[in-house]
Design an enzyme around this catalytic site. Structure first.
Site, PDB file in Angstrom:
ATOM      1  N   CYS A  46       7.001 -11.927   3.235  1.00  0.00           N
ATOM      2  CA  CYS A  46       6.523 -12.088   4.608  1.00  0.00           C
ATOM      3  C   CYS A  46       6.145 -13.540   4.854  1.00  0.00           C
ATOM      4  CB  CYS A  46       5.337 -11.159   4.883  1.00  0.00           C
ATOM      5  SG  CYS A  46       3.957 -11.357   3.740  1.00  0.00           S
TER       6      CYS A  46
ATOM      7  N   ASP B 289       9.070  -6.800  -3.157  1.00  0.00           N
ATOM      8  CA  ASP B 289       8.363  -7.393  -2.017  1.00  0.00           C
ATOM      9  C   ASP B 289       7.317  -8.329  -2.614  1.00  0.00           C
ATOM     10  OD1 ASP B 289       7.194  -8.050   0.351  1.00  0.00           O
ATOM     11  OD2 ASP B 289       6.390  -6.079   0.801  1.00  0.00           O
TER      12      ASP B 289
ATOM     13  N   GLY C 134       3.884   1.943   1.815  1.00  0.00           N
ATOM     14  CA  GLY C 134       4.750   2.241   2.953  1.00  0.00           C
ATOM     15  C   GLY C 134       6.222   2.233   2.587  1.00  0.00           C
TER      16      GLY C 134
ATOM     17  N   PRO D  89       0.798  -1.244   0.000  1.00  0.00           N
ATOM     18  CA  PRO D  89       0.000   0.000   0.000  1.00  0.00           C
ATOM     19  C   PRO D  89       0.824   1.284   0.000  1.00  0.00           C
ATOM     20  CG  PRO D  89       0.137  -0.837   2.210  1.00  0.00           C
ATOM     21  CD  PRO D  89       0.908  -1.808   1.348  1.00  0.00           C
TER      22      PRO D  89
END
Length: 522
Positions: free
Chosen positions: A422, A365, A302, A300
């Site tokens: 993650c 990511d 960050g 989003p």
């Protein structure tokens, strides 16, 4: 006295009497059989019907809209001239039969409660032959937890503490079943975790996933300083501390009397709600001023805003994501935080070298199974299987090759790629990094993070490149942050190695690879 004992009474077709048949035809209804009862109960179990009596002169009164007037409906008398008894909605009459039925029902209810069973179950009994099974009791979690601890102790010193005749596999099977019941994990995911962690550490990991991670925020140094932000929030009733020595911008929030996501400071863009683990990839990327940076999966926003903050709004950041819906939050956050050097794009990251290349640094990511953020999404405990893990790994391999191809190895200041997930699954981390080392001219370099556990160089029957020791793993039970994996590559050649043919290695340049009419290998 009616017979109340049978559970189910056979249904038979009740033949219409000639008189009733005539009445049906007179009212325009189709004659058809009705379900009734064939034993002695049929009389009082059959509900009385409200039947229409025609007034004198065989005239039926109708309302203005064509419906029969209510006043013309009455209880019809019997054919022999005697009127029926008044009955209730269930067909029970106010006679001796009703009284006998109520007495019997009261006796049966009292006897059922005395035996500790539900009266509705007792009423289903046929004679005295009904077997009543007690309800299944929920598992005793305290007993299961004690058994887990006992089995872990036995497995740590198996040769001394084991019971005679019981194998290690039996202990492991029982332990896995107990942990699945106690922590609500699927057998598949629990087996995967047992392969990654030693048993005592596995228990700590599972316990840590039951507790939410601390709320952390990142100071936006484009607009304020951490010291000033901390003082402003403390004045609003926020209890906070610096995140740690490793971060110069992070703050950890213990409790607050105001909503952290709705303070004037938040709305003014002075900070970003961001997990501690998501600060680490940007720190590993170490972007420099005036560079061209690609954030391949940016939502989003960050990490994108943190990159802009480190670059002091210089250079250019291409913030890309394949989901147009998620890009809305990216645009909103970049505007709120005052980022002015970012361009937002909506492309499939796997096709990115064909769109634009030559970046100094790329942050990937990658989408993953989310096994590192179970405390945020407990559904991961049960909704992942082998297919999901392998599907994620395949997508990650495609994305990492695309990210490497988007970097310019000849960059004076860059040529770096940071890959992070993650997830804690080896298939999504070390396996993907090892694949990239074999397919492209890159090497692993230190991440620059002075904490975190080393990545695996061997896992079960697999052997990975020794340089994977420079990758870093982060766990909730050791670092009190979401599970995370970070690897940093340095690209040393834009040529793409091709499959070997004999002793000749064919190479194709990145420029040719990016061209839609790229040459085919000979």
């Amino acid at each position: 006295m009616p017979n109340f004992e049978p559970l189910l009474l056979p249904l038979v077709e009740e033949q219409l009497s000639p008189q009733k048949e005539k009445r049906v035809k007179a009212t325009g209804q189709t004659a058809r059989g009705r379900s009734g009862f064939s034993d002695g109960n049929s009389k009082w179990l059959t509900p009385a019907k409200a039947k229409k009596t025609q007034p004198k002169g065989n005239h039926v009164e109708l309302s203005s809209d064509g419906e029969v007037e209510e006043s013309s409906w009455e209880m019809e008398e019997e054919e022999d001239g005697s009127s029926e008894e008044m009955v209730d909605d269930y067909g029970a009459s106010s006679s001796e039969e009703e009284e006998e039925y109520l007495v019997l029902l009261a006796e049966r209810t009292s006897r059922a409660w005395g035996e500790g069973m539900c009266p509705c179950v007792s009423s289903l009994a046929v004679g005295d032959s009904l077997t009543v099974f007690p309800p299944a009791e929920p598992p005793d979690l305290h007993v299961i937890h004690q058994r887990i601890q006992g089995n872990v102790e036995v497995l740590q010193d198996f040769g001394v503490k084991r019971e005679e005749g019981r194998s290690r596999q039996e202990y492991l099977a029982l332990l896995r079943r107990d942990m699945a019941a106690y922590y609500s994990y699927s057998d598949f995911l629990l087996s995967k975790l047992m392969d990654i962690f030693p048993l005592p550490e596995l228990i700590n990991f599972l316990e840590a996933n039951e507790v939410p991670r601390p709320v952390t925020i990142r100071t936006n140094t484009l607009k304020t300083r951490r010291r000033d932000l901390a003082q402003a929030l403390i004045n609003r009733g926020v209890n906070l501390d610096p995140l740690g020595k490793w971060s110069k911008t992070g703050l950890v929030i213990y409790d607050s009397t105001v909503p952290i996501g709705a303070t004037p400071e938040y709305l003014a863009g002075h900070y970003m709600l961001q997990g501690a683990s998501s600060l680490l990839p940007v720190m590993a990327l170490a972007p420099q001023e005036n560079e061209r940076i690609l954030d391949m999966c940016c939502a989003p926003g960050g990490k994108t805003s943190y990159i802009a903050q480190l670059m002091k709004n210089t250079g250019m950041i291409l913030a890309n994501d394949s989901s147009a819906e998620r890009l809305r939050s990216v645009v909103g956050n970049l505007h709120r935080l005052g980022v002015t050097n970012a361009v937002v794009s909506n492309c499939d990251g796997r096709q990115f070298p064909k769109v634009l290349g030559g970046f100094d640094r790329v942050l990937l990511d990658a989408p993953c199974s989310g096994t590192g953020v179970i405390s945020k999404d407990p559904a991961v405990k049960t909704n992942k299987d082998e297919t999901d893990i392998l599907r994620c790994a395949h997508l990650q391999k495609e994305l990492i090759l695309s990210a490497i191809d988007s970097v310019n190895a000849a960059s004076e200041t860059g040529g770096y790629i940071v890959y992070c997930t993650c997830s804690i699954m080896v298939e999504e981390n070390e396996w993907v990094v090892d694949y990239a080392l074999k397919k492209r001219n890159v090497r692993l370099v230190p991440t620059g993070l002075d904490f975190g556990k080393e990545g695996f160089t061997r896992f079960k029957e697999r052997r990975f490149h020794p340089s994977l020791k420079s990758t870093r793993r982060f766990y909730p039970h050791t670092h009190n942050m979401d599970g995370f994996f970070i690897a940093k590559f340095k690209k040393f050649s834009n040529a793409i190695p091709q499959a070997q043919k004999g002793n000749v290695v064919l190479e194709l340049s990145s420029a040719a690879w990016a061209c839609p009419h790229r040459l085919l290998p000979l």
